[in-house]
Enzyme design. Structure first.
Site, mmCIF file in Angstrom:
data_model
loop_
_atom_site.group_PDB
_atom_site.id
_atom_site.type_symbol
_atom_site.label_atom_id
_atom_site.label_comp_id
_atom_site.label_asym_id
_atom_site.label_seq_id
_atom_site.Cartn_x
_atom_site.Cartn_y
_atom_site.Cartn_z
ATOM 1 N N SER A 42 37.121 -10.392 -49.404
ATOM 2 C CA SER A 42 38.456 -10.321 -48.798
ATOM 3 C C SER A 42 39.495 -11.214 -49.461
ATOM 4 C CB SER A 42 38.362 -10.668 -47.313
ATOM 5 O OG SER A 42 37.884 -11.987 -47.127
ATOM 6 N N HIS A 86 36.510 -4.799 -45.152
ATOM 7 C CA HIS A 86 37.694 -4.530 -45.968
ATOM 8 C C HIS A 86 37.507 -3.293 -46.841
ATOM 9 C CE1 HIS A 86 40.045 -8.119 -44.944
ATOM 10 N NE2 HIS A 86 38.862 -8.710 -44.823
ATOM 11 N N LYS A 132 40.418 -3.711 -38.228
ATOM 12 C CA LYS A 132 41.264 -3.639 -39.417
ATOM 13 C C LYS A 132 41.788 -2.199 -39.573
ATOM 14 C CE LYS A 132 39.364 -7.683 -41.742
ATOM 15 N NZ LYS A 132 38.684 -8.256 -40.569
#
Length: 425
Positions: A212, A240, A271
């Site tokens: 990340s 991610h 996310k």
């Protein structure tokens, strides 16, 4: 009054005066602790690594309102990769779940905290990742904290990339397996660790799919090759990557063609998949069944609230129905990376929407981020201990919801701020 009683009345106050006061000792301990904490806080301030919290007064999105700033602010530091945090269908699904199922369960899953929507979301996530089963957690941090202790014992070994996320590191600390750490994305060193751990009953190679802080992608094909050669399992954290990496947004394992060779995947709902909260593990059914019986973060945490489940379910449904959103991020990412590189900035990583603008100095990163906000662009400086000392940066994150005009405006602000601080000419 009897003589004995009178004497007792005289002596007791004297004893109270002579006895050390518990409350005084308590105040002294509090004062000492406060002094230690204030010293630590001052060390952070003087080191230029203080992390303030800006207050957003609008919903999450590419354009936001920030307390103390005028007008429309461009947001380039959210994990809102697909722009689904405020997507109308996602929001409406959360409202409907709130109305039908309530605000929360007031219970853990195995007592009275499992609704049909929890099982439905788990099934959809398993289908999305093409794995047998799924288990939901309050966060992916919890999923990482709950996995290794259950899966690995003292006769086993875990082989972890040295730059894995803090939640992976903490999760590994909780297990009793032998620990081996290999150099960042270094397949030669991984093979060395695999050779050294061959006496272990079971071995698990652990890596972030995407790291990340730098946006670099793990060499999963090489990792899987080595794992198969030495008889190890492979785990990846896809926080991610889920939703936008790979042709259908399934993640780095799809991107690199190893979906059938990665055994366990942990990821997040917080996310790309709506951005609210929640995490999960997908993998073999016996593992998921065992996690339901023994994983402490699962057993001792409340169920995900129905509105969160509703939002995440709709986000997953959108991705199962079409890969259009997932594919829209790539071109915008390269537009930003190319323009920033042409302007003279150093951008770490490769083709991932995490675009770290490398600056080195923590104070510089903080000052530039503040100046960017004055120009209407919200970014944050990252420094130690989030990243290694001397590796401070501003981490820019591109979203499918950003327009080309948004990206160009951000680049112009970087150029103006970079010239002010002597980063570019």
């Amino acid at each position: 009054m009897p003589f004995r009683t009178a004497v007792r009345c005289l002596i007791n106050p004297i004893r109270v005066v002579l006895r050390p006061s518990t409350s005084i000792r308590g105040y002294a301990a509090i004062a000492e602790a406060r002094s230690v904490l204030e010293h630590e806080l001052e060390t952070i301030r003087t080191g230029g690594t203080w992390k303030g919290e800006r207050i957003i007064t609008s919903k999450q999105g590419p354009h936001i309102n920030v307390d103390g700033s005028r007008g429309d602010i461009l947001n380039f530091c959210a994990n809102n990769y697909l722009g689904l945090s405020s997507h109308p269908q996602v929001v409406e699904a959360g409202i409907e779940a709130l109305k039908k199922y309530g605000a929360g369960l007031s219970s853990v899953r195995f007592i009275c905290g499992t609704q049909d929507i929890h099982k439905d979301l788990e099934q959809k996530l398993a289908k999305f990742h093409e794995r047998e089963e799924c288990i939901l957690y309050a966060s992916c941090f919890d999923a990482n904290a709950g996995l290794f202790e259950v899966l690995l014992g003292p006769d086993d070994a875990v082989l972890s990339d040295e730059l894995n996320h803090a939640s992976i590191i903490d999760g590994i600390r909780l297990c009793r397996a032998k620990r081996f750490r290999y150099k960042h994305m270094d397949l030669n060193d991984l093979e060395t660790q695999l050779k050294q751990s061959q006496s272990s009953r079971m071995r698990l190679v652990v890596t972030d799919g995407v790291f990340s802080m730098d946006g670099d992608v793990a060499p999963l094909k090489g990792i899987c090759d080595l794992a198969e050669q030495y008889g190890a399992l492979v785990f990846i954290d896809e926080c991610h990557a889920t939703g936008f990496m790979g042709p259908r947004g399934r993640g780095t394992d799809e991107l690199l063609g190893v979906m059938d060779r990665v055994h366990i995947v942990n990821s997040t709902l917080g996310k790309a998949l709506g951005g609210a909260a929640g995490g999960y593990t997908v993998g073999p059914k016996p593992l998921i069944d065992l996690l339901r019986q023994r994983s402490r973060p699962y057993l001792f945490s409340n169920s995900l609230p129905p509105p969160v489940v509703g939002c995440a379910t709709r986000a997953v449904e959108l991705l199962l129905a079409s890969n259009e959103i997932a594919q829209s991020v790539g071109a915008k990412t390269m537009r930003f990376r190319n323009k920033m590189t042409e302007a003279g900035f150093t951008i770490s990583g490769s083709a991932h929407p995490i675009c770290p603008v490398m600056l080195g100095d923590a104070r510089l990163a903080s000052l530039m981020a503040d100046d960017m906000l004055k120009l209407g662009v919200y970014v944050i400086g990252f420094s130690y201990p989030v990243v290694p000392k001397g590796k401070a940066r501003i981490r820019v994150q591109i979203s499918a919801a950003h327009t080309d005009q948004d990206i160009d405006r951000a680049v112009d602000a970087f150029i103006q701020t970079g010239r002010k601080h002597g980063v570019v000419s």
